[in-house]
Design a protein around this motif. Structure first.
Motif, PDB file in Angstrom:
ATOM      1  N   LEU A 139       0.827  -1.214   0.000  1.00 43.72           N
ATOM      2  CA  LEU A 139       0.000   0.000   0.000  1.00 43.72           C
ATOM      3  C   LEU A 139       0.860   1.263   0.000  1.00 43.72           C
ATOM      4  CD1 LEU A 139      -2.896  -1.062   2.372  1.00 43.72           C
ATOM      5  CD2 LEU A 139      -2.814  -1.113  -0.126  1.00 43.72           C
ATOM      6  N   ALA A 140       2.159   1.126   0.273  1.00 45.21           N
ATOM      7  CA  ALA A 140       3.047   2.286   0.210  1.00 45.21           C
ATOM      8  C   ALA A 140       3.445   2.600  -1.226  1.00 45.21           C
ATOM      9  CB  ALA A 140       4.305   2.032   1.048  1.00 45.21           C
ATOM     10  N   CYS A 141       3.127   1.705  -2.128  1.00 45.42           N
ATOM     11  CA  CYS A 141       3.453   1.904  -3.553  1.00 45.42           C
ATOM     12  C   CYS A 141       2.162   2.249  -4.291  1.00 45.42           C
ATOM     13  CB  CYS A 141       4.056   0.638  -4.150  1.00 45.42           C
ATOM     14  SG  CYS A 141       5.487   0.063  -3.241  1.00 45.42           S
ATOM     15  N   PRO A 142       2.001   3.497  -4.708  1.00 49.78           N
ATOM     16  CA  PRO A 142       0.728   3.918  -5.311  1.00 49.78           C
ATOM     17  C   PRO A 142       0.262   3.023  -6.442  1.00 49.78           C
ATOM     18  CG  PRO A 142       2.142   5.805  -4.956  1.00 49.78           C
ATOM     19  CD  PRO A 142       2.961   4.584  -4.634  1.00 49.78           C
ATOM     20  N   HIS A 143       1.179   2.517  -7.248  1.00 50.21           N
ATOM     21  CA  HIS A 143       0.736   1.714  -8.387  1.00 50.21           C
ATOM     22  C   HIS A 143       0.212   0.341  -7.959  1.00 50.21           C
ATOM     23  CE1 HIS A 143       4.856   0.367  -7.787  1.00 50.21           C
ATOM     24  NE2 HIS A 143       4.553  -0.716  -8.488  1.00 50.21           N
ATOM     25  N   LEU A 144       0.437  -0.034  -6.698  1.00 53.24           N
ATOM     26  CA  LEU A 144      -0.071  -1.313  -6.217  1.00 53.24           C
ATOM     27  C   LEU A 144      -1.360  -1.170  -5.418  1.00 53.24           C
ATOM     28  CD1 LEU A 144       3.269  -2.977  -5.072  1.00 53.24           C
ATOM     29  CD2 LEU A 144       1.996  -3.368  -7.190  1.00 53.24           C
ATOM     30  N   ARG A 145      -1.758   0.056  -5.106  1.00 52.11           N
ATOM     31  CA  ARG A 145      -2.988   0.269  -4.334  1.00 52.11           C
ATOM     32  C   ARG A 145      -4.201  -0.118  -5.165  1.00 52.11           C
ATOM     33  NH1 ARG A 145      -1.699   6.263  -2.254  1.00 52.11           N
ATOM     34  NH2 ARG A 145      -0.098   5.713  -0.760  1.00 52.11           N
ATOM     35  N   PRO A 146      -5.240  -0.635  -4.485  1.00 54.66           N
ATOM     36  CA  PRO A 146      -6.465  -0.907  -5.242  1.00 54.66           C
ATOM     37  C   PRO A 146      -7.046   0.410  -5.751  1.00 54.66           C
ATOM     38  CG  PRO A 146      -6.805  -1.260  -2.888  1.00 54.66           C
ATOM     39  CD  PRO A 146      -5.346  -0.967  -3.080  1.00 54.66           C
ATOM     40  N   PRO A 147      -7.649   0.398  -6.921  1.00 53.71           N
ATOM     41  CA  PRO A 147      -8.195   1.647  -7.455  1.00 53.71           C
ATOM     42  C   PRO A 147      -9.325   2.173  -6.577  1.00 53.71           C
ATOM     43  CG  PRO A 147      -8.896  -0.242  -8.774  1.00 53.71           C
ATOM     44  CD  PRO A 147      -7.913  -0.756  -7.770  1.00 53.71           C
ATOM     45  N   ALA A 148      -9.426   3.495  -6.483  1.00 54.73           N
ATOM     46  CA  ALA A 148     -10.528   4.104  -5.737  1.00 54.73           C
ATOM     47  C   ALA A 148     -11.828   3.758  -6.455  1.00 54.73           C
ATOM     48  CB  ALA A 148     -10.345   5.608  -5.675  1.00 54.73           C
ATOM     49  N   PRO A 149     -12.898   3.449  -5.694  1.00 53.43           N
ATOM     50  CA  PRO A 149     -14.148   3.098  -6.367  1.00 53.43           C
ATOM     51  C   PRO A 149     -14.688   4.272  -7.183  1.00 53.43           C
ATOM     52  CG  PRO A 149     -14.484   3.326  -3.994  1.00 53.43           C
ATOM     53  CD  PRO A 149     -13.011   3.447  -4.246  1.00 53.43           C
ATOM     54  N   VAL A 150     -15.161   3.994  -8.374  1.00 57.78           N
ATOM     55  CA  VAL A 150     -15.713   5.034  -9.239  1.00 57.78           C
ATOM     56  C   VAL A 150     -17.042   5.520  -8.673  1.00 57.78           C
ATOM     57  CG1 VAL A 150     -16.574   5.527 -11.548  1.00 57.78           C
ATOM     58  CG2 VAL A 150     -14.553   4.093 -11.250  1.00 57.78           C
ATOM     59  N   HIS A 151     -17.814   4.582  -8.128  1.00 59.08           N
ATOM     60  CA  HIS A 151     -19.116   4.930  -7.583  1.00 59.08           C
ATOM     61  C   HIS A 151     -19.188   4.494  -6.117  1.00 59.08           C
ATOM     62  CE1 HIS A 151     -20.673   6.024 -11.481  1.00 59.08           C
ATOM     63  NE2 HIS A 151     -20.184   4.902 -11.971  1.00 59.08           N
ATOM     64  N   PRO A 152     -19.838   5.294  -5.285  1.00 53.57           N
ATOM     65  CA  PRO A 152     -19.965   4.904  -3.878  1.00 53.57           C
ATOM     66  C   PRO A 152     -20.905   3.707  -3.734  1.00 53.57           C
ATOM     67  CG  PRO A 152     -21.231   6.892  -4.346  1.00 53.57           C
ATOM     68  CD  PRO A 152     -20.470   6.564  -5.592  1.00 53.57           C
ATOM     69  N   SER A 153     -20.671   2.939  -2.675  1.00 52.03           N
ATOM     70  CA  SER A 153     -21.573   1.812  -2.420  1.00 52.03           C
ATOM     71  C   SER A 153     -21.871   1.636  -0.940  1.00 52.03           C
ATOM     72  CB  SER A 153     -20.992   0.516  -3.005  1.00 52.03           C
ATOM     73  OG  SER A 153     -19.754   0.228  -2.378  1.00 52.03           O
ATOM     74  N   THR A 154     -21.228   2.424  -0.084  1.00 53.47           N
ATOM     75  CA  THR A 154     -21.509   2.349   1.351  1.00 53.47           C
ATOM     76  C   THR A 154     -21.994   3.721   1.821  1.00 53.47           C
ATOM     77  OG1 THR A 154     -19.298   3.063   2.016  1.00 53.47           O
ATOM     78  CG2 THR A 154     -19.614   0.696   1.642  1.00 53.47           C
ATOM     79  N   VAL A 155     -22.590   3.757   3.002  1.00 46.42           N
ATOM     80  CA  VAL A 155     -23.063   5.040   3.542  1.00 46.42           C
ATOM     81  C   VAL A 155     -21.897   6.015   3.664  1.00 46.42           C
ATOM     82  CG1 VAL A 155     -24.056   6.161   5.581  1.00 46.42           C
ATOM     83  CG2 VAL A 155     -25.032   4.023   4.733  1.00 46.42           C
ATOM     84  N   ALA A 156     -20.751   5.514   4.140  1.00 47.07           N
ATOM     85  CA  ALA A 156     -19.577   6.396   4.287  1.00 47.07           C
ATOM     86  C   ALA A 156     -19.144   6.935   2.928  1.00 47.07           C
ATOM     87  CB  ALA A 156     -18.443   5.634   4.956  1.00 47.07           C
ATOM     88  N   GLU A 157     -19.193   6.101   1.900  1.00 47.19           N
ATOM     89  CA  GLU A 157     -18.783   6.566   0.575  1.00 47.19           C
ATOM     90  C   GLU A 157     -19.793   7.562   0.002  1.00 47.19           C
ATOM     91  OE1 GLU A 157     -16.219   2.573  -0.637  1.00 47.19           O
ATOM     92  OE2 GLU A 157     -18.185   2.877  -1.533  1.00 47.19           O
ATOM     93  N   PHE A 158     -21.088   7.359   0.275  1.00 48.15           N
ATOM     94  CA  PHE A 158     -22.078   8.340  -0.182  1.00 48.15           C
ATOM     95  C   PHE A 158     -21.886   9.665   0.564  1.00 48.15           C
ATOM     96  CE2 PHE A 158     -24.476   4.614  -1.789  1.00 48.15           C
ATOM     97  CZ  PHE A 158     -24.673   5.056  -3.084  1.00 48.15           C
ATOM     98  N   ALA A 159     -21.595   9.587   1.860  1.00 47.75           N
ATOM     99  CA  ALA A 159     -21.330  10.820   2.616  1.00 47.75           C
ATOM    100  C   ALA A 159     -20.070  11.500   2.079  1.00 47.75           C
ATOM    101  CB  ALA A 159     -21.194  10.506   4.102  1.00 47.75           C
ATOM    102  N   GLY A 160     -19.073  10.696   1.709  1.00 52.31           N
ATOM    103  CA  GLY A 160     -17.850  11.253   1.123  1.00 52.31           C
ATOM    104  C   GLY A 160     -18.128  11.930  -0.205  1.00 52.31           C
ATOM    105  N   LEU A 161     -18.988  11.318  -1.011  1.00 53.42           N
ATOM    106  CA  LEU A 161     -19.368  11.935  -2.288  1.00 53.42           C
ATOM    107  C   LEU A 161     -20.045  13.289  -2.027  1.00 53.42           C
ATOM    108  CD1 LEU A 161     -19.880  11.840  -5.378  1.00 53.42           C
ATOM    109  CD2 LEU A 161     -22.036  10.643  -4.856  1.00 53.42           C
ATOM    110  N   ALA A 162     -20.955  13.328  -1.060  1.00 53.45           N
ATOM    111  CA  ALA A 162     -21.639  14.590  -0.735  1.00 53.45           C
ATOM    112  C   ALA A 162     -20.630  15.636  -0.269  1.00 53.45           C
ATOM    113  CB  ALA A 162     -22.701  14.347   0.337  1.00 53.45           C
ATOM    114  N   ARG A 163     -19.658  15.214   0.519  1.00 55.30           N
ATOM    115  CA  ARG A 163     -18.638  16.162   1.004  1.00 55.30           C
ATOM    116  C   ARG A 163     -17.813  16.710  -0.151  1.00 55.30           C
ATOM    117  NH1 ARG A 163     -13.663  15.337   1.526  1.00 55.30           N
ATOM    118  NH2 ARG A 163     -13.871  13.078   1.633  1.00 55.30           N
TER     119      ARG A 163
END
Ligand code: FE2
Length: 166
Positions: free
Chosen positions: A17-41
């Motif tokens: 996870l310290a190597c950006p190219h190995l990190r999982p891609p950020a989700p394009v669309h939210p799917s959890t309450v926290a991710e929807f709140a993050g989208l709103a923010r």
């Protein structure tokens, strides 16, 4: 001196996870309450993105669909002084809402509260409320619905009878 049996995978291979190219891609669309709140923010913080879209309509609240994604919608609303939603719920939809500018007042079965910029509010299916702009200045709000809002049953009789919004 360590033997490999005593070392962790991270000690041997390094932290992927310290190597950006190995990190999982950020989700394009939210799917959890926290991710929807993050989208709103993120949308709220992007004032240059939403402010030019805002319109005010003296006849009724103005609303504009900002974004859609798989199973969700994002709406921008404007409220002139005195405009309100009426008492309603959101059918099977959950949601996140936030005031972007100005101040709104929300009435629920728990009472009355002021909604101001900087906070996000989350609700579950069946949540009933009435939102009004009882200030002297216009207000703008952001609403994320998941699934997208397909019904918004009004609770006029409850409101007219002075019953709590349950
Ligand atoms: Fe609502």
């Amino acid at each position: 001196m360590y033997s490999y049996a005593q070392l962790t995978d991270i000690q041997i291979g390094g932290d992927p996870l310290a190597c950006p190219h190995l990190r999982p891609p950020a989700p394009v669309h939210p799917s959890t309450v926290a991710e929807f709140a993050g989208l709103a923010r993120r949308i709220a913080e992007d004032r240059a993105g939403w402010a030019p879209l805002v319109r005010y309509d003296a006849a009724s609240r103005w609303y504009h669909r900002l974004r859609t994604g798989p199973g969700y919608e994002v709406w921008l609303l404007s409220w002139l002084p005195g405009q309100g939603s009426g008492a309603h719920d959101h059918g099977p939809s959950s949601g996140v809402y936030a005031v972007l500018e100005g101040e709104l007042t929300e009435h629920t079965s728990a009472g009355r509260r002021s909604l101001a910029p900087g906070a996000r509010h989350v609700f579950a299916p069946g949540y009933a409320h009435e939102v009004v702009n009882d200030q002297l200045s216009p207000a703008v709000s952001l609403h994320v619905y998941f699934p997208g809002l397909t019904e918004m049953p009004m609770r006029v009789q409850q409101c007219a009878a002075g019953l709590p919004l349950t």
